[in-house]
Every structure is written in C-alpha cells, then in structure tokens.
Design a protein around this motif. Structure first.
Motif: not given
Lengths: 325, 732
Positions: B288-305
């Motif tokens: 994941m990290r090698e593909r730049n797939l990280m929580l620091d870059w792809y947030p997961v939230g409940t907000g409007p967007y």
C-alpha cells in the motif's frame, strides 16, 4: 565502443559519490535534522520529545558522516550519509519525509515535464536553426545587424518576463488559451500551447545567436569556398554543407540536454502549475525534504552523465572521423 | 526545363493555398459552432455542473486528522472528517454545537475521593472531569474499500494476498467499496492514535497534560514493533487506558485530570474525529505504502464530502458523500443576517454543492487572473492585486474598484483571530527583564514604532492595531476607551491617538537613554532585530523599522538570517527583538494569554511564550482565569492581566490582520467564520449564471492571430524575395 562506454560508466561511480556527498554537506549546512523535524511537525506545540521521536523514526538520529561509537566499518555505515545514500545506487529512492514513495512520484511527474520540454526543444531547435541560417545568409548586412540587436535584447530579458507577458497577452488579454493548469492526454494540449510558445520565444535569443556563431565559423572554411567555386547556390551551400558540418557542436548542445528534459523547469512549472519534476524539486527544497532533494540531485547527475555519453556516441554518428577509444 | 520547374512550383504553391484555406475554414467553422471559451481550463461537460472551483497554493502535508494542524490541510479534511462538535455557522460569539454527537457532551466533576462535585465547584477542588459523549446513531462512513465486506460478511480487502494489488494505483481501482455505522469505539481508537508515538501528533504533548493516562499510554505504545504496521493497529485496538472508556455502542467517556474547560474546543477539531480501525488495517498491508495509498493521503470520514481524486501535484477533488447523515442550514443567526439574505436557505438540506475542484496554483498572478475570468469562484487578495481590487473611500472604508463592481464581485472583510507582534526577549540584559529601566525603554519603543503606518504601507490597510493580546471577537477583548493601551495611546475625540514622540523621548530620558545614548557609558544605544529577510519587500520593511527606532536615537542593527537559525535564536533566547505571530486554536482568551504565561517560556519550558515573559501576578491570575467560565469574574481577571502586560510591555502589540475575500455573484452564503473550517457545506452556487458570465467574459480575441500571421507574412515574403534575388544575382 562498448569498452569505452563501460569505462565511462565506471568513471560515473566516483562522480556520483562526490555529487551525493556534496549535496549532503550543502543540505545539512543549511538544515539540521532538528530543523527538518520541526518543519514536518509544524510550528505549534512541538516538544523536544516529538522532535527526537521524528528523527528516530526517519533515521536522522545517527551521526552525520562518522559514527565514533560504532565498531569497524560501522563507523562509516551507521551514519545518516551512508544510510540515505547507498540505496540510491540501485535507484531505490525510498520514501519522502512525509511518507510518499519517491520513485513512484518521479515516474508520475516526469511526463508532464517532458510534455513541455520536448516540444520546446524541437520547435525551438527548428526555429533557431532556421533563423540562424537566414541571418548567416544575410551576414554583414542590416538584416544581420538588426537580428543580432534583437537577439541580444531577447537574451537580456528575464525568462519570468516572457512567462508573465505570455500569460497576460495570450491568456488574459486575448483569452486564447488557459492561463495555467495541466491535464493528461488530449485534454492537456490546450495547457501546453502557452508554456511551449513562451519556452520557444524565451530561448530564441541565446539559441539563435549560438547557432549563428557556429554557422559563421563554418562559412569561412575552405570547403565552403570550394562548394561555391563549383557553382552551388548559397542555399545549397548552407543546408548541404554548412549545416551538416556544424552538427557536432549542435549535437553536443542538444544530446546532452535530452535526458535532462525529464527534470523539468523550476519557474515554468511553478507559474503554469505543471505537476512536473521541476516543481517537485522546488517544493522539496522549501519543505526541507532531504530524501527528495538528494534523489533529484542524484537523478540529475545520472542523467547528465548519460547525456554526455550519448553525446560522445552521437559524435561518431555525425562525424565518421571520430572514434571512441 | 525552366518552364517545367516554374509550372511545378506554381502547382505546389496552389496546393498549399488550398490546404491553408480549407484548414482556415475548418477552424472558423469550429469557432462559430462552439461558443465555449478557449481559455476554459475545465472539461467541457462541467460547464454547468454544480461544481465549486477553488485553488490551493501548497500541497497539504498531512490529511490524517491525528497529524494535520495547518489551515491548508484543514481546508480539505474539515469537510471529510467530523469531530464531535462544530462551531455554529452564524452565531456570535462563537458557539459550539454537536456535529458527530447527538447532543453536547455531559461534563461531570469529581474530587480526589471520587465524589461528584457541582458544576460551579472551584477548580482547585476538581481532581478529574468526565466528558460523556453520545454519538449520533445511524451515521455512516463514506464508501471505502477498507469497509467493503464479502457475502459472508468478512472484510473484503483487509487480508490481501501478495500480488493482489497489481494494477491498483488509487482507491478507485478497488472494485468494491463498503461502509459501516459510526460507533463510539471509533472515537476511542482515534484518541489512542493521538498518543501513538509513530504518528507524531502535534497535540500529543498538550493532551498528555490533560487526558488521564494519556502520557502513560504513549509510553506503552512505544513497545510496538516499527516494522509491523498491522501489529500496531491491533495494539491500538486492544490497548485500554483509563482516560477513554467506551460505555456502549454509542456512548464514550473521556476523563481529564483536573478541570480543563478548553477541552470542548479541542473536541471541535479534526484531531478528535472518529477513525475506523479497518482503514488503518487496510493501509497497513504490504504494497500500500509503495503505491502512496496511505491514511495520510486518503481520508475516511463521515462528513458531507469525500476525497475522490487526490493528486496534490495537480488537483484535489471532493465529491458529495452519498452516505452523509444529513444536516440542515441554520435557521437562526445574528441580527441583520435575515435582511442580508444569509438565512434565505434556512432549513435547507446540506451540502448544496455536489463537487469541489481544488487546482494547484502556486503563483498569485495566474490565480488572480483566473478568478477575474470566472474560473475560480472566490479569491483572497494578494498584495500585487490589491490596487486592482480595492480602493479606499474618504472615510477609510475599503470598497471594490469599479471594474470588479461592474462584474458583480462582492467583498467581505473580517478581522482574524490572530495577532502579530514585535517581541522583546525578556531574557536580554538590555531590552528585557523586570527592571524599570528596560520597561521604560520598551514603552518608549512601543510608542515610536508606528503600527498604523506599518499597516497602511505594508498591509494595504488590512489590519487593526492591537491594544492587547486579545483580538476582537475573543472574550475579554474591550473596545473604545476602555480597550486602549494607555501607555501607547490616549483617547481623544472618540478615538485612540498614538502618544507623541516627545513622550517617548521623555521615557527614554527616564530610562537613562537621553537622545538614544546610555547615560552611564555615553555610548549610543544599539539594538538588534532578528529578521528572516529574503526579498526586496523585506528590505523596505526593515528600512522602515530602522527609521522607527531612529526617531528615538536608537540604532537598530538588522541581523538577517535563514528561518532555521532564526528559530534557533528564539528557542535559545539569544535574539533581542523579533516579529512573531499566533493564530487562535480556539476562541478563548486562554489561547492568547498563555503566550505570556511564565511556565510556557520558550527557553526554559519549550512553550509558546516566545519572549520568555514572566510575572508572578500575571501567572497566578492566568491559572485562575483559564478555569473560569466567561463572565464578569473572568473579565475582571483578564482586565488585570492585560493591564500587567501593558505595564511591562514585553510586546509591541502589533496588529490583528483583516482578511479580505472576494466572491463572484453566483456564490452564495459567504459569511465570515474565522474558527470553523467545515463551512463548505453551507456554500451554494448558481452554475447556470456562472456559465453564462464565463462565456460573456472570455470570448477569444481573434484579431491578434490574424495580425500575427500578417506580420509573419510581411516578414517572410520580402525575405523570400531577397533570397531569390540574391541567388539569381550575378557576380560582378
């Protein structure tokens, strides 16, 4: 030739070590690991413990170049320099200080840089050579004089002026192209027009003058006089003889920059919001991201060496008298 | 032969003319058929879509709510993550209301024996505070592959085989996206993440001082193997700590040591937004990290967007979260809001906008020009563009220029909860310390440095002179005569007037520096200003500053250095005078007055008191004030603290910046809220009007193309003729 190329590649190793060492020293003269930690942790509420933890996490808690506490070879290998440098030689650039994979970023960002740099090079080359030949055709006339004045003037103007002027005229006043931006594929063509025009115009002054000088040097040679004496027209003399014989210095200039086209332009990419390697480097410098800075300098050095080798090879193609030994 | 050559040449020429004519007709036809502007940087099909366009100048470093602490990062994550509380969009003073919670937290106080205390119990008696959070049931996360489940209900992507990520570059490449309900344990997990040493959360230190057992939790987590990312997730999930207790599916209790009323404000920051453990487990997988797939870059939230495109080198795109729990536009505001149309959308479901495109725009000139062309819906005003945008009327009121007024652009200004000040290092033997001599010297300089002039020259008037550390809008700030700093201003004819230079010179005499010379040694007084100067603008500013000190006969030496060395000087206390600023974390006077609290001294305690000011009475009052609710008692304490600080003058109070924002006429519900970052959901646009105006404003001007072709032809034809003539000429 193979032996020559192999030898040149081996020569590259100490050069790259030297470049890497120089980058390391220059970077850490300005930025300490503490500075880097503070830059990444932010301005507010940063404690000494947080700084220490960041340094330990990113491998900046070791001695810089020499570890007096280690044993044997560890004195050299258990250092920041060794730890951060050795993997570069197998093109493993590692992660940036914010955790992104540098190799992947470079692979993504070199194409936008190339999309601008390649057309600028090709169109610029064609225009500058044509214009230089035209001037040489009218050498020692008012056309020559006026052109030289124009070229010197263009050389004297900052590249930034062309960028801002181009954005103002074509983007804002005439509204013919987007002022800035980038997209991939065909949708990106409209974004390339302005930076390419600006790049070509910005390079006319220096480029054309350089080629004019080369052609003037050739045009006084005996073989040109012989060609004229045979009754060849001036156009044929210029295109068939002068241009071909001036190719070696032209090749030197062109081939050596070919690999560097991937590296992008710092200012152009910044003003036109092009997500290339030029803006990648400038961002890394301002963010004190040593991992990216060293990778980009290393890559630049590798590409430059590659360019020089390609230039040598191209000599043999352009001039059969040249042999690589 | 020559005749044949000539005929062939004409045929070639004629063919060329035909090709050029057909191409010209084709281009003209295309232009006539498509009235879309040529300079439109966006795809054709988005012209009338409900999409907001904005820009960002610097790529965000972190989108992980445990790490993010800057405004440019909050621009994105505040729309995606939902902390327990939020600021009411319209009410002033700023009011906290529930966001992810069903109701405001219930706060209970206990003494050292564990006995409950009344709400008005003195702070000294309170051993711990409990905040009970009731999570709103039915809230669901945005679609995300980490939350996808297979037919048996097992996580779809949490145990990927090696090689399963082949062909995956972004989250969109995963075939399945799932969701689940938000539960109280997600808040607990996030709070534990704040303590995790490997995440380097900027509030780790401050929370360690308040949340029970938080610091000890950090020490326990240090044992985690740095190479085992998934083990870290498991450790975080499994580790219990006394500061946070999950009571049931929807209820959570946070226990603080002592009393800390400001904690409610922290609950309105993304640091406390819920985090599903599945997301961290998902990103922790190999590859994941090698593909730049990280929580620091792809947030997961409940907000409007939710973030659907994350290319911080080019563009970041937010899209409406289909699982958003729903929220309504506020139906009450401040007096005048209804008349101003701010409440026109009262009760309407949020968010209004479907999609938001942020384009990377590093330079201010192209950004400004694209705003003028209508390609950005709103804009700030850079110094370069200020004169094009704003003029000041006779009464000093900022107004739009006629050009912008004609375009229907609207101007909104608001004083920011920020202070910039000139600090005197109180550890310095000349300018610092508690002695009367240094105090008088500082007061004299405070008068001489004309901040009104500074704001006028260098900020285009975009600032308000500070009279104390507290900006307008923060409890404790006083206006009018009661609000002026009497050591620098006098109240005349209903306004504050800076004291005269004669008064400053008198203070210099009293301090023992008549005419800027030390009475004891006879030597000219020389002070050092620590600067991070890089450009020509800085030079002008520094020259101005030199002149301010020269009014008192003081020679100001500019010690210019790079930013890192400058920070070192402040940390080590080796600087003398410097410029500094502070932007509020929350709208509480504690967040500004703590900048002068002794135990926060930078050199001794690594705190935010950059001038190392210490005054025992101030510190005592601060300790009382910070635990009080807003009210007369707190106001009285603040008044006294401000008076002490003004008397000691550790700062030249500087200014509070005034933000100027511009909006196009199709942009609605623009309302200044300097504390809330999640205001995107309230904005509304009129895409049809925008498309129409963009077309009208951006019609291509084609004559320059014709003119350029004509000029080129005018140059080439004579050149061609000259070449031909020269080639055909005979040698003499």
């Amino acid at each position: 030739m193979s032996a020559y190329i192999l030898r040149r590649l081996l020569y590259a190793i100490p050069i790259l070590i030297g470049v890497n060492l120089l980058t390391f020293v220059l970077f850490f003269v300005v930025n300490s690991p503490d500075d880097m930690a503070r830059m990444h942790l932010g301005e507010k509420r940063v404690t000494a413990e947080a700084v220490a933890a960041w340094k330990a996490d990113h491998g900046y808690d070791r001695p810089m170049l020499y570890n007096a506490e280690a044993e044997g070879l560890g004195r050299l290998t258990e250092t920041i320099f060794f730890d951060k440098s050795v993997r570069l030689f197998v093109f493993d650039f590692g992660s940036s200080d914010d955790g992104r994979d540098i190799g992947r970023d470079i692979a993504q960002r070199m194409w936008p840089s190339l999309a601008i740099a390649l057309p600028v090079l090709l169109v610029g080359l064609a225009f500058n050579i044509s214009y230089a030949l035209f001037i040489v055709f009218f050498r020692a006339t008012y056309v020559d004089l006026a052109s030289v004045v124009l070229l010197v003037t263009m050389m004297s103007i900052s590249g930034l002026f062309y960028i801002i002027g181009g954005q103002f005229l074509l983007g804002k006043l005439f509204q013919l192209v987007p002022i800035s931006g980038y997209d991939s594929g065909l949708a990106g063509l409209k974004f390339l027009v302005l930076p390419v025009i600006v790049g070509v115009i910005g390079g006319i002054g220096a480029g054309t003058r350089w080629y004019r000088t080369l052609f003037l040097e050739e045009i006084g040679r005996d073989y040109v006089r012989t060609a004229r004496a045979k009754g060849l027209g001036e156009r044929l003399v210029l295109f068939r003889h002068v241009l071909r014989n001036a190719l070696i210095p032209i090749l030197t200039g062109v081939v050596v920059v070919l690999p560097l086209l991937f590296m992008g332009s710092l200012i152009t990419e910044s003003f036109f919001a092009i997500p290339g390697l030029g803006s990648y480097t400038i961002d890394a410098i301002s963010n004190q991201d040593f991992a990216i800075v060293r990778s980009m300098v290393f890559l630049g050095a590798v590409l430059y060496i590659l360019g020089l080798i390609l230039t040598d090879i191209s000599y043999t193609l352009a001039d059969p008298r040249v042999r690589l030994q | 032969m020559p005749m044949v050559d000539k005929a062939a040449r004409w045929r070639v020429l004629w063919r060329g003319i035909r090709v050029v004519s057909v191409m010209s007709l084709l281009i003209a036809g295309l232009v006539a058929c498509d009235d879309r502007p040529w300079n439109d940087p966006y795809p054709r099909d988005t012209a009338t879509s409900n999409t907001l366009y904005s820009s960002f100048g610097e790529r965000p470093k972190h989108l992980d709510p445990a790490r993010s602490y800057t405004v440019n990062e909050n621009t994105f994550i505040a729309q995606i993550y939902e902390p327990p509380l939020q600021y009411h969009f319209l009410h002033r003073p700023y009011q906290l209301i529930p966001l992810a919670l069903a109701e405001m937290p219930r706060v209970r106080f206990y003494d050292a024996a564990g006995e409950p205390l009344p709400d008005d119990a003195p702070a000294a008696a309170i051993a711990r505070s409990e905040y009970e959070l009731h999570v709103r049931p039915g809230t669901r996360y945005q679609p995300h592959p980490a939350l996808a489940r297979d037919a048996e209900g097992a996580p779809r992507y949490l145990d990927l085989e090696p090689g399963a990520l082949a062909g995956i570059d972004t989250l969109g490449d995963f075939a399945e996206h799932g969701t689940r309900e938000l539960v109280a344990a997600d808040f607990a997990y996030q709070i534990k993440r704040l303590a995790a040493p490997w995440l380097h959360s900027p509030i780790n230190g401050v929370m360690g001082e308040h949340i029970l057992g938080f610091a000890a939790l950090g020490e326990r987590l240090e044992a985690a193997d740095p190479e085992q990312a998934r083990a870290r997730v498991a450790l975080l999930r499994d580790t219990e700590f006394e500061g946070v207790e999950v009571l049931d599916r929807y209820r959570l209790r946070i226990t603080l040591e002592g009393k800390y009323p400001q904690f409610s404000y922290w609950l309105a920051m993304p640091f406390f937004a819920p985090m599903p453990w599945e997301a961290e487990a998902f990103y922790a997988q190999p590859g994941m990290r090698e593909r730049n797939l990280m929580l620091d870059w792809y947030p997961v939230g409940t907000g409007p967007y939710m973030l659907t495109e994350n290319n911080p080198n080019l563009r970041m795109v937010l899209e409406r979260n289909p699982n958003f729990h729903g929220e309504r536009y506020p139906d009450s505001g401040m007096p005048g809001d209804r008349a101003a149309g701010i409440l026109d959308d009262a009760g309407a479901p949020l968010p209004f906008i479907d999609r938001v495109v942020y384009s990377l725009e590093k330079e201010s000139i192209p950004r400004w020009n694209k705003f003028l062309q209508g390609y950005y819906d709103f804009s700030g005003i850079s110094s370069d563009a200020f004169d094009q945008a704003v003029r000041v009327d006779a009464s000093g009121r900022p107004m739009l220029t006629e050009t912008l007024e004609a375009r229907g652009v609207e101007l909104m200004t608001a004083v920011e909860p920020t202070i910039f000040f000139m600090g005197f290092n109180m550890l310095d033997p000349v300018i610092g310390g508690e002695g009367q001599r240094a105090r008088l010297l500082r007061r004299a300089i405070s008068i001489a440095v004309d901040m009104e002039e500074f704001i006028s020259i260098f900020l285009n008037g975009r600032g308000v002179v500070a009279q104390s550390p507290l900006p307008p809008g923060i409890f404790g700030h006083r206006t009018g005569e009661a609000g002026i700093n009497p050591f620098v201003y006098r109240w005349e004819a209903g306004r504050a007037v800076r004291r005269s230079l004669d008064e400053a010179r008198t203070l210099m005499v009293q301090a023992g520096y008549p005419g800027g010379r030390d009475r004891d040694t006879g030597r000219a007084l020389t002070l050092n200003y620590e600067a991070v100067a890089t450009g020509p603008d800085d030079r002008a500013r520094l020259n101005w500053l030199r002149k301010q000190f020269a009014k008192l006969g003081i020679e100001l030496v500019i010690r210019s250095t790079d930013y890192n060395r400058f920070q070192d000087k402040i940390r080590n206390g080796t600087g003398q005078i410097f410029f500094w600023g502070w932007n509020a974390d929350y709208p509480d006077p504690e967040n500004f007055l703590f900048l002068l609290y002794g135990p926060n001294g930078r050199v001794e305690h690594q705190g935010e008191n950059s001038v190392n000011y210490t005054n025992p009475e101030f510190d005592r009052l601060f300790e009382r004030m910070r635990n009080l609710e807003d009210g007369p008692e707190r106001q009285a304490l603040i008044d006294r603290m401000v008076e002490i600080a003004r008397t000691d003058a550790p700062w030249i109070w500087g200014f509070h910046p005034r933000a100027f924002s511009l909006y196009h006429r199709w942009y609605h519900n623009a309302y200044p809220n300097q504390m809330a970052n999640n205001t995107l959901k309230y904005r509304r646009i009129d895409p049809a009007l925008r498309a129409e105006l963009r077309r009208a404003w951006n019609q291509p001007v084609l004559w320059p193309l014709g003119a350029a072709a004509a000029v080129l032809l005018a140059l080439l034809l004579p050149a061609w003729w000259l070449v031909r003539r020269r080639e055909r000429s005979r040698a003499l």
